[in-house]
Design an enzyme around this catalytic site. Sequence first.
Site, PDB file in Angstrom:
ATOM      1  N   THR A   1       1.092  -1.253   0.136  1.00  0.00           N
ATOM      2  CA  THR A   1       0.293  -0.239   0.075  1.00  0.00           C
ATOM      3  C   THR A   1       0.697   1.260  -0.310  1.00  0.00           C
ATOM      4  O   THR A   1       1.469   1.333   0.670  1.00  0.00           O
ATOM      5  CB  THR A   1      -0.999  -0.039   1.101  1.00  0.00           C
ATOM      6  N   GLU A   2       0.759   1.975  -0.784  1.00  0.00           N
ATOM      7  CA  GLU A   2       1.137   3.457  -1.314  1.00  0.00           C
ATOM      8  C   GLU A   2       2.959   3.579  -1.140  1.00  0.00           C
ATOM      9  O   GLU A   2       3.635   3.657  -0.639  1.00  0.00           O
ATOM     10  CB  GLU A   2       1.160   4.513   0.626  1.00  0.00           C
ATOM     11  N   LEU A   3       3.294   2.270  -1.853  1.00  0.00           N
ATOM     12  CA  LEU A   3       4.809   1.710  -1.217  1.00  0.00           C
ATOM     13  C   LEU A   3       5.970   1.796  -0.529  1.00  0.00           C
ATOM     14  O   LEU A   3       6.550   2.281  -0.490  1.00  0.00           O
ATOM     15  CB  LEU A   3       5.207   2.279  -2.891  1.00  0.00           C
TER      16      LEU A   3
ATOM     17  N   TRP B   1       5.915   6.873  -0.873  1.00  0.00           N
ATOM     18  CA  TRP B   1       5.401   7.316  -2.210  1.00  0.00           C
ATOM     19  C   TRP B   1       4.741   8.697  -1.843  1.00  0.00           C
ATOM     20  O   TRP B   1       4.509   8.904  -2.848  1.00  0.00           O
ATOM     21  CB  TRP B   1       4.910   6.921  -3.491  1.00  0.00           C
TER      22      TRP B   1
END
Lengths: 401, 421
Positions: A145-147, A305
């Site tokens: 999730t979300e890097l 990120w």
Amino acid sequence: MVSVCFYFQVHQPHRLRNYSVFDISKNHNYFDEKVNEEIIKKVASKCYLPANRLMLELINNHKGKFKISYSITGTALEQFEAHTPKVIESFKALADTGCVEFLNETYYHSLSFLKSKKEFLHQINLHKRKMKSLFNVRPKVFRNTELVFNNELATFIENQGYKGILAEGAEHILGWKSPNFIYMAKTASAKQEVAKIKLLVKNYRLSDDIAFRFSNRQWNEWPLTPTKFADWINQVNGNGDVVNLFMDYETFGEHQWEETGIFDFMRTLPKEILKQKDNEFLTPSDIIKKHDAKDELDFHNFVSWADVERDLSAWLGNDMQKSAFDLLFELEKGVLRTNNLQLIKDWRKLQTSDHFYYMCTKWFGDGDVHKYFNPYESPYDCYIAFMNIINDLRYRVKETL
Amino acid sequence: MRVLMFGWEFPPHSSGGLGTACYGLTKGLSNQKIEVVFVLPKANSMPEKTHVKLVVADNFENAKNLNIAKNLKIRKINSLLVPYADSGVYKKRYSSYQQYYRSKGIENTIYSQDLYEEVQRYALLAKEIAKEEPHDIIHCHDWMTYPAGIEAKKGSGTPLVIHVHATEFDRTAGNPNQFIYEIEKKGMEEADHIMSVSQFTKNKIVQHYGISPEKITVVHNAVEFRDKKFHEKINDGEQVVLFLGRITIQKGPDWFLKAAKKVLKIKPNVKFIVAGSGDMEGFIIEKAAEMGIGDKVLFTGFLQGDNVDKIYSMADLYVMPSVSEPFGITPLEAMRNNTPVLISKQSGVSEVLTHALKVDFWDIDQMANKIVSVLNYSSLHNCLQKNGAKEVANFDWNIPASKCVNVYNGVLGAGCWVLED
């Protein structure tokens, strides 16, 4: 030779309704189905359907030379199935081309890794099953999730047998190193028989040129043309192996509206990039097979990120976010013990990282990206609804056990 | 530049936001080297205690002590006008004066018998002041002073700027007194330019008074900062939710009670404090008893000075449920005391505050929901408190004062207009 790797994130959360303190113990409907349906239909018509059409057209036109990858969350897939089945069909058509790779992530786009490895693994498996049943694929590459990423996560994923994992090419991690190579994650105590997991890091400059700056008239490179962008890719030739272009799929038609010319840009870009004979498009799995890791990267702390900080502060930066997150996971044992599928599902839907993102006060007032995506009038309103729901969930657990 | 300013009241003898705003604004102007002659109504001296409570705006001496007197000169016009008066209030005040002086054997013939005549009498006196006080521009605050501004303009020929802190539509929750409405409309029409304390108020001026939007500049209010910090608490373990303001229909005390009732149903150990006075005071006290929450709703009466900050600091949440609030400085005062705020969306201040909870004044379910949430969820309270204190620090009176100077310059044909922020 430059291998260009497109990876698109496809995600929609189950947004909460304005759940009041007076609903607690009386009403267990937490999600604003009307708004969620409206949004999924709107984004499907502005983005998912036309973008999928375009990608299919490009894949067909380039006869196997244009390849892309997706990660589609379970929460998005559920909503497509319920409200816009055509989107599922179009992803299936893309899967059938053989030029598209699907990655694995947590089904609920959650930050569960931070709290419960057991829950994290369960959600990965849920997502794996969904990928198999819908697209008949078994993902080999993972993206969190979300890097959100660190060494520990890489170790965990490596032990699950994945060959590759995605991360942000954050400057404070890379230092002088280039994002345009494949790296190894600094994983701990990997078993002998487990192959070291390879790390693909996002080239955030080139990715954000498309995702964020494409329509920005104040940007000195505006307007961004396919020729110009292909030229930037060509410049990597000789000092890099890969260019990882990671972005939200909603870039096409939703973040960058059709009027900005984003679809036309994408329509011509592969042709421009392939003009240089040494260039190619590869999926993450192709890249892992083809390129060796040049070095090891040490992600000691969590990197994501999001925002300029590239850390967890977008979701867990203030007291409200932290307390909501803590309280949600305090309920884990109780919720699972109920064996009540509806209750468990509700609890998981609440784990979606977007709910915590909406509670962010970091940039609140500056009218930036946080506000744009926030369905609530303020982060406080989101927190109030969320906490009331937590209290109802707690009540249901107590009632059931 | 020298400004001839007409106001109603000035702290510490003030009963509402208007006096607070005039004080802050003149201080800000003084910092910008603008000279202000501030004209106020002031009645002949009266004994402190009569059967009717009278707040007399006597300020010259106070201003000297307030350290802002450098560029500020205060002049008084002998008048019975008081802020926020309607004709009923004025009549009572007038008759108490007459009784008092008659008891002393003096026949007082200065003041007019009704409010509207008194406003006109005041205006004619203003004209005389305008003739003798040199000034470049006239600046009036709210309806009672508009006729004074118009007459002053006739006397000196300088441009007139009016500052709308409230309209009759706000004060009466939509049932305007026609006479006051006409005074307001005439003032707006005769003015060379209008300042409104919010976009909310600007819209009202355009909508109800037919004034062109180009003639109106929004100048949001600010708040004074104090070094004194209070940490008062009622040590009985009960949380406190505060209403502070005039107890009038405009301020929504009835909505506050309705929300209180809802809160108490699911959270019995909460105190609701109503601080202020006004024409609905008796009604609201009775209403609380009738609703069966009389023991949970406390009334403090009118508070001044340190007591205001003390009561804010005592509260876990400040609620401003105004039905129509042109600006609303009180939430800023609460935030300055580290108290989270819940404000009505029908207010000017909600345009400029981000770290505040907001609600439609009529939506008592949401109002109660948000009150309970702040009381129950300490993280919410803390975040509002922390971010609110940071945010309120930006509300400096020098900012509206600069906008004021821009408006003056624009009206005087010097410098360029900076209309909106």
